[in-house]
Design a protein around this motif. Structure first.
Motif, mmCIF file in Angstrom:
data_model
loop_
_atom_site.group_PDB
_atom_site.id
_atom_site.type_symbol
_atom_site.label_atom_id
_atom_site.label_comp_id
_atom_site.label_asym_id
_atom_site.label_seq_id
_atom_site.Cartn_x
_atom_site.Cartn_y
_atom_site.Cartn_z
ATOM 1 N N CYS A 92 123.426 8.078 49.084
ATOM 2 C CA CYS A 92 124.081 9.171 49.626
ATOM 3 C C CYS A 92 123.374 10.356 48.574
ATOM 4 N N LEU A 93 122.933 9.845 47.232
ATOM 5 C CA LEU A 93 122.712 11.280 46.530
ATOM 6 C C LEU A 93 121.635 11.640 47.474
ATOM 7 N N ASP A 94 120.468 10.293 47.882
ATOM 8 C CA ASP A 94 119.435 10.897 48.630
ATOM 9 C C ASP A 94 119.018 11.143 49.634
ATOM 10 N N GLU A 95 120.492 11.481 50.516
ATOM 11 C CA GLU A 95 120.899 12.803 51.577
ATOM 12 C C GLU A 95 121.059 13.490 51.200
ATOM 13 N N THR A 96 121.592 13.692 50.126
ATOM 14 C CA THR A 96 122.029 15.106 49.496
ATOM 15 C C THR A 96 120.892 16.458 48.791
ATOM 16 N N ALA A 97 120.154 15.183 48.243
ATOM 17 C CA ALA A 97 118.833 15.823 47.496
ATOM 18 C C ALA A 97 117.561 16.221 48.341
ATOM 19 N N VAL A 98 117.970 15.372 50.043
ATOM 20 C CA VAL A 98 117.239 15.591 51.442
ATOM 21 C C VAL A 98 117.753 17.249 51.807
ATOM 22 N N ALA A 99 118.761 17.204 51.992
ATOM 23 C CA ALA A 99 119.632 18.326 52.312
ATOM 24 C C ALA A 99 119.833 20.019 51.342
ATOM 25 N N ASP A 100 119.661 19.459 50.538
ATOM 26 C CA ASP A 100 119.313 20.509 49.530
ATOM 27 C C ASP A 100 117.880 21.367 49.559
ATOM 28 N N ALA A 101 116.898 20.159 50.069
ATOM 29 C CA ALA A 101 115.360 20.989 49.800
ATOM 30 C C ALA A 101 115.655 21.074 51.419
ATOM 31 N N SER A 102 115.907 21.020 52.304
ATOM 32 C CA SER A 102 115.885 21.565 53.629
ATOM 33 C C SER A 102 116.717 22.661 54.086
ATOM 34 N N GLY A 103 117.440 22.723 53.136
ATOM 35 C CA GLY A 103 118.397 23.950 53.198
ATOM 36 C C GLY A 103 119.723 23.475 53.812
ATOM 37 N N GLY A 104 119.747 22.424 54.507
ATOM 38 C CA GLY A 104 120.631 21.933 54.714
ATOM 39 C C GLY A 104 122.589 21.925 53.975
ATOM 40 N N VAL A 105 123.746 21.200 54.846
ATOM 41 C CA VAL A 105 124.796 21.049 54.116
ATOM 42 C C VAL A 105 124.670 19.717 53.519
ATOM 43 N N PRO A 106 124.385 19.373 51.865
ATOM 44 C CA PRO A 106 124.636 18.216 51.560
ATOM 45 C C PRO A 106 125.952 17.700 51.729
ATOM 46 N N SER A 107 126.858 16.330 51.761
ATOM 47 C CA SER A 107 128.053 16.400 52.460
ATOM 48 C C SER A 107 129.001 16.162 50.659
ATOM 49 N N ASP A 108 129.679 16.717 50.637
ATOM 50 C CA ASP A 108 130.122 16.265 49.480
ATOM 51 C C ASP A 108 131.351 15.581 49.444
ATOM 52 N N GLY A 109 131.438 14.844 50.173
ATOM 53 C CA GLY A 109 132.453 13.754 50.436
ATOM 54 C C GLY A 109 133.556 14.007 51.628
ATOM 55 N N SER A 110 134.321 14.390 52.400
ATOM 56 C CA SER A 110 134.910 14.685 52.779
ATOM 57 C C SER A 110 135.407 14.232 53.524
ATOM 58 N N ASP A 111 133.506 14.089 53.998
ATOM 59 C CA ASP A 111 133.475 12.941 55.628
ATOM 60 C C ASP A 111 134.346 11.734 55.262
ATOM 61 N N LEU A 112 133.836 10.834 54.433
ATOM 62 C CA LEU A 112 134.096 9.593 54.287
ATOM 63 C C LEU A 112 135.784 9.510 53.490
ATOM 64 N N VAL A 113 136.414 10.651 52.343
ATOM 65 C CA VAL A 113 138.013 10.407 52.308
ATOM 66 C C VAL A 113 138.522 10.814 54.298
ATOM 67 N N ALA A 114 138.013 11.206 55.203
ATOM 68 C CA ALA A 114 138.675 11.459 56.383
ATOM 69 C C ALA A 114 138.789 10.223 56.995
ATOM 70 N N GLN A 115 138.082 9.491 56.962
ATOM 71 C CA GLN A 115 137.690 7.251 57.191
ATOM 72 C C GLN A 115 138.469 7.554 56.737
#
Length: 309
Positions: A92-115
């Motif tokens: 999850c932290l690696d995905e956040t780092a990739v999203a930050d580097a590419s200008g994307g929107v990193p997950s804040d965990g709301s998707d996991l909580v929603a599941q």
């Protein structure tokens, strides 16, 4: 017979949820969940009126709580959509780092909580009481935005804490964990304290008085619902023999049939609850906290210069 059982149950008393949280891993959350379900059945609740769910977990193995639910006809889900398998948080932290580097929107965990919320909502449909089994201690999962407090908020569930033995350490640990939930204004009903020696300075009877004395004077509407002795040989298979996962399982393992050892453990848990747990008071408080959660909000002292005008 507890309040709201059998013919006396009111038709407008629907959909109560209770999240079971521990002050540490292996505190006995799943065993307490099992005891609550068994006590509710003894009180006259029908299996079809109850549900058990563990929406987030570190385990992918069968548990006695799951086998009990299957044998008694209680709807259950013992492996939810979020499994904290080994390497999950790093991924999850690696995905956040990739999203930050590419200008994307990193997950804040709301998707996991929603599941997690989705499976709780689904299994709770038409149920009177749903027991939500937490994972680890209260902040487990906070690294990915999916802690027990996040789940309690999303699912609208008051919390029951499972505490350790002792007096000072037991109460201090309760306060630490309760404060984590109370920071998000989640009603913490109180606690069941677990695994006390039968005798001695830290024995069950010696500590019971002081724990209840503290709660009566310092914890407002919160209550001690039970102070349980350690049960020799009790291994519910719920936590102590948990199998950690290396990935989210594609096919949920079956709960499996109850064994003779399971039946012996069930009798032991049921006896502990009959002797030491005040289910009437717990149900009363669950109703009160669900109807008026603001009564459980605690006023906290603020660091100088930080309180809002």
């Amino acid at each position: 017979v507890f309040w709201l059982t059998g013919a006396d149950r009111q038709t407008d008393w629907m959909g109560r949820r209770l999240l079971i949280a521990g002050d540490k891993s292996h505190a006995g959350k799943s065993t307490i969940s099992l005891g609550l379900l068994g006590a509710l059945l003894e009180a006259g609740y029908k299996p079809s009126e109850l549900a058990y769910v563990k929406p987030a977990t570190q385990c992918v193995s069968s548990t006695l709580t799951a086998r009990f639910c299957e044998a008694r006809g209680i709807d259950f889900l013992h492996i939810g959509p979020v499994v904290f398998y080994r390497g999950f948080t790093r991924a999850c932290l690696d995905e956040t780092a990739v999203a930050d580097a590419s200008g994307g929107v990193p997950s804040d965990g709301s998707d996991l909580v929603a599941q997690c919320k989705a499976v709780v909502d689904q299994i709770s449909d038409q149920k009177l009481i749903t027991i939500i089994d937490g994972v680890g201690y209260p902040s487990v999962g906070s690294i990915v935005g999916c802690s027990s407090a996040d789940l309690a908020v999303a699912c609208g569930s008051p919390v029951l804490l499972v505490g350790k033995s002792g007096v000072g350490d037991a109460i201090d640990s309760f306060n630490l964990c309760a404060r984590f939930f109370e920071a998000q204004r989640i009603p913490v009903l109180g606690a069941i304290f677990n695994k006390f020696p039968s005798t001695g300075f830290y024995g069950r009877e010696a500590c019971d008085r002081y724990i209840r004395q503290y709660f009566a004077s310092r914890r407002g509407p919160q209550h001690v619902y039970g102070v349980l002795p350690a049960a020799d040989g009790l291994d519910t298979g719920a936590e102590e023999s948990c199998s950690f996962a290396f990935k989210h399982t594609d096919v949920l393992p079956a709960a499996g049939p109850l064994t003779e050892a399971d039946e012996a453990a069930l009798h032991q848990v049921a006896d502990l609850f009959r002797r030491y747990v005040d289910m009437q008071l717990l149900l009363d408080d669950l109703e009160a906290a669900t109807a008026r959660p603001s009564a459980y909000v605690r006023t906290l002292e603020y660091f100088p210069g930080t309180q809002a005008e």
